[in-house]
Motif scaffolding. Sequence first.
Motif, mmCIF file in Angstrom:
data_model
loop_
_atom_site.group_PDB
_atom_site.id
_atom_site.type_symbol
_atom_site.label_atom_id
_atom_site.label_comp_id
_atom_site.label_asym_id
_atom_site.label_seq_id
_atom_site.Cartn_x
_atom_site.Cartn_y
_atom_site.Cartn_z
ATOM 1 N N ASP A 599 0.816 -1.227 0.000
ATOM 2 C CA ASP A 599 0.000 0.000 0.000
ATOM 3 C C ASP A 599 0.849 1.277 0.000
ATOM 4 O OD1 ASP A 599 -2.290 -1.568 0.077
ATOM 5 O OD2 ASP A 599 -2.301 -1.606 2.274
ATOM 6 N N TYR A 601 2.541 2.651 -2.501
ATOM 7 C CA TYR A 601 2.267 3.433 -3.712
ATOM 8 C C TYR A 601 0.909 4.120 -3.611
ATOM 9 C CZ TYR A 601 1.531 4.514 -8.646
ATOM 10 O OH TYR A 601 1.273 5.147 -9.837
ATOM 11 N N GLN A 602 -0.088 3.425 -3.077
ATOM 12 C CA GLN A 602 -1.418 4.013 -2.958
ATOM 13 C C GLN A 602 -1.413 5.202 -1.983
ATOM 14 O OE1 GLN A 602 -3.825 3.205 -4.941
ATOM 15 N NE2 GLN A 602 -2.622 1.533 -5.862
ATOM 16 N N ARG A 603 -0.632 5.107 -0.909
ATOM 17 C CA ARG A 603 -0.537 6.230 0.035
ATOM 18 C C ARG A 603 0.124 7.430 -0.619
ATOM 19 N NH1 ARG A 603 0.800 2.021 3.724
ATOM 20 N NH2 ARG A 603 3.027 2.483 3.488
ATOM 21 N N GLN A 606 -2.424 9.093 -2.814
ATOM 22 C CA GLN A 606 -3.367 9.845 -1.994
ATOM 23 C C GLN A 606 -2.756 11.169 -1.545
ATOM 24 O OE1 GLN A 606 -6.501 9.006 -1.473
ATOM 25 N NE2 GLN A 606 -6.859 10.885 -0.300
ATOM 26 N N GLU A 679 2.213 0.596 -10.778
ATOM 27 C CA GLU A 679 2.923 0.386 -9.516
ATOM 28 C C GLU A 679 4.245 -0.332 -9.749
ATOM 29 O OE1 GLU A 679 2.223 -1.410 -4.997
ATOM 30 O OE2 GLU A 679 0.599 -1.432 -6.482
#
Length: 861
Positions: A599, A601-603, A606, A679
């Motif tokens: 997670d 990359y997702q953070r 965001q 990603e």
Amino acid sequence: TLCGYLNKLGIKGPIKTWKSRWFFYDENKCHLLYYRTAQDINPLGSIDLSSASFDCKMENGEGVFEIRTPSRAFTLKAISKQAMMYWLQQLQMRRWEFCNTQSRFPWNSVLLTCLCVLFCFYIDVVDNEDFLPLVKTPTEAVGLKAASLPAPQTSTALQNISLKHPWTEIQNTVYNICGSKQLWGSNGNVFNFNEFQEHSENLAEEQEVEAEAGCAGDYGRMESRLNWIRKARWMNSGFTGSPEELSRERNPMDKVSVLQQQILTLTEEVKSQKELVKLLHKALEAAQQEKRVSSMYLTAAEDKDRLELVRHKVRQIADLTSRLEALEQEKKELEQILTLRDSHIQELKEHVQLLMEKNHAKQEVIMALTEQMARELSDPLQEAKTITAETLYKQQEEIDHLKDDIDAYKTQNQFLNSEIHQVTRLWTSVAENEKALLMKCACLQARNCQMESKYLTVLRKLQEAVPGLPNSYAELVKNLIQEALQWDVKDETEEALSFELNTAFCPSSEYDEYGFMTVPDYEIEDWKLLAKIQALEIKSNKLRSQEMVEKPLRDRWNSIGELNPSAELKSLIRSGIPVEHRQRVWRWMVSRHCSPLPDHYQRLLQQSRSTEHPACRQIELDLPRTLTNNKYFSSPTSQLIPKLRRVLLAFSWHNPAIGYCQGLNRLAAVALLVLEDEESAFWCLVHIVENLMPADYYSNTLITSQVDQRVFKDFLSEKLPRLMAHFEQYRIDVSLITFNWFLVAFVDSLVSDILLRVWDAFLYEGTKVIFRYALAIFKYNEDEILRIHDSVEIYQYLRFFTRMIMDGRKLMNIAFNDLNPFPMKLLRNRRSMHREEMEAELCELEQIKAAYVKERAEQGP
């Protein structure tokens, strides 16, 4: 001669009848002709055996077998089981003989090679109990002697007449009546050989009667029919040898036959060697002719003569193109034949499976009956009480029938094994022929590309000489260049078959597998010509190396399962990773040194959405300038632009020390093209910046990048001293050219095919690969650079000289073989030394700057 009487099943609606027919094998066409009687001259029909398959089912009755062609199935019946197996085996052999001679030998050598081909086929299977052994010839049922015997009689006279061919029946009847009157001898036999020799003019009379009757058969077939009729007459009247005499003469004849087969084999080998010598002579003549044409071009006194030579080359290209189209058409026909063969083999396999299951079931029944008999016979007293003599007789009779069935199915299984074996070999032969045609097509394509490349090179030379040409010639040259630039360099060959030759040709497209334009659209006309020449040469080299280099390399990659670091894997990666394996190998190389955090990359995404990064504006400016020759990045609305934006923003938050530096956009773009997942591309960019490249390579000062330029100059002086001396003589600073190579790992400098091979090794070995390939590029073009003796011209040449690289394999060999040794320890030491020097220089500059500022402050305004 293969001939004899067989019963043919005729089907007229619900009515099925057996009709006696005389069958005769035509070896020239591989057709089985059938007549009503042996004396008929016109056939009622024919069966094409070249693409037929054979089958015998024991449940259909004794002597019944089938011949299946793509259009129809024929059911035939021999007088005995031995005659049926002989016919099937002979038809198999004749089909094999025809298919081999048709594809490998000229027509006039069919008879000479017949024995060799049949011997080679049956020598493979005769010793195997799973295949049908050679069947003895039933002389009473087949052959010329059978022609002198009366035809088998049917229950009614009209039953044997063919109602589908009334005109042929009339012709044959008229011919037989006329022939009987003219050839009737004292013994009343129409096959009287002496009478036929004394009255040779009867042959002409027979032909006249046949013409009057409206015969439609061709001359060659009638001659072959007359020949075996003559032989039949000789056997009936002039043959006096007994079987014992024939058996005594058979042994020396066999020896002579074997020696003749060996002589034929050696003769064919000599012929093949002569053909090879002829081909080499032709190749030599072609090379000499090309050399003469080049000499004529160089020695031509007028430009008009040179233009005539150019037109001659254009005609040659058109001729090669037409030959290529003919070969493509032949390839398509072979593909259709191969499809039919594959479907037929599948049917045979299914049929064999059914037979094996049926045979297994019957064997279980036999075993059960045997066990039951053993139990009953174990107690003689009980047997006497419960089983009568009649019951024992019935059981024994049933056992005998089952044994006969087992023998019959064993024979059937042996024949089907022989049939499958032969059909498989025929399919293999067709596949090899198609493969040879594909390779020939590839060679012609490669030669065509070379001719086009040479033509474009000549046009480029003429373009350079345009200022000295008359206006009419200059206009003509300009028109020729415009026409050449509009040529389509796409592959017009469809995908090849699935037996691993499909990689030799690509589907028609102006883009490669990763979306790069095969011919980049440059604004400068001279660069357009260079790009076209480079694309043609690369395509030619790829086609030529497909079978010898690319296919074995792909096979080695296909054999690799789990990836582990090794010398073999390193060698394979240096040679280039095939397209179908590149994504998997790149993911493995990145994961070895850079473990993705869950997670993470997702953070980062965001965070980039909630807070604007200072580098966001610069990223937006660089996005439209990323890989403009790739269809996935060529416009703001392209598919991968949003993904690239997110990857770069995520990295700028991941590494605040660097944030964003110009050049990172190109690195991330290449990672996206190969890995596809954004990603994975993000972690690949992290791996390059933080693991492969030294620290501060993409910092604000770019200090390590400048250090690498000094290290590269040292290596250039050591590996290519003449070239470096040439640069120093004309004060050429190569770092103006090479700085961008190191910063973006050759992106936008090399064509995609070579670029991705460089990246394969770069991701596995690190920055040492960039030094190797940078030196190899200069080595590749060293001779051309040394011929230039003007600094401005040298700089102009260095701007586009990477587009002169045509052979990626040659460049790879220079990088990893010619430049050895290249130890990593030496690279680290040079970097450390030059970094200390550069830091000292920067410190000195800072002191000078501080002193200057202090002095200006003391002087006042």
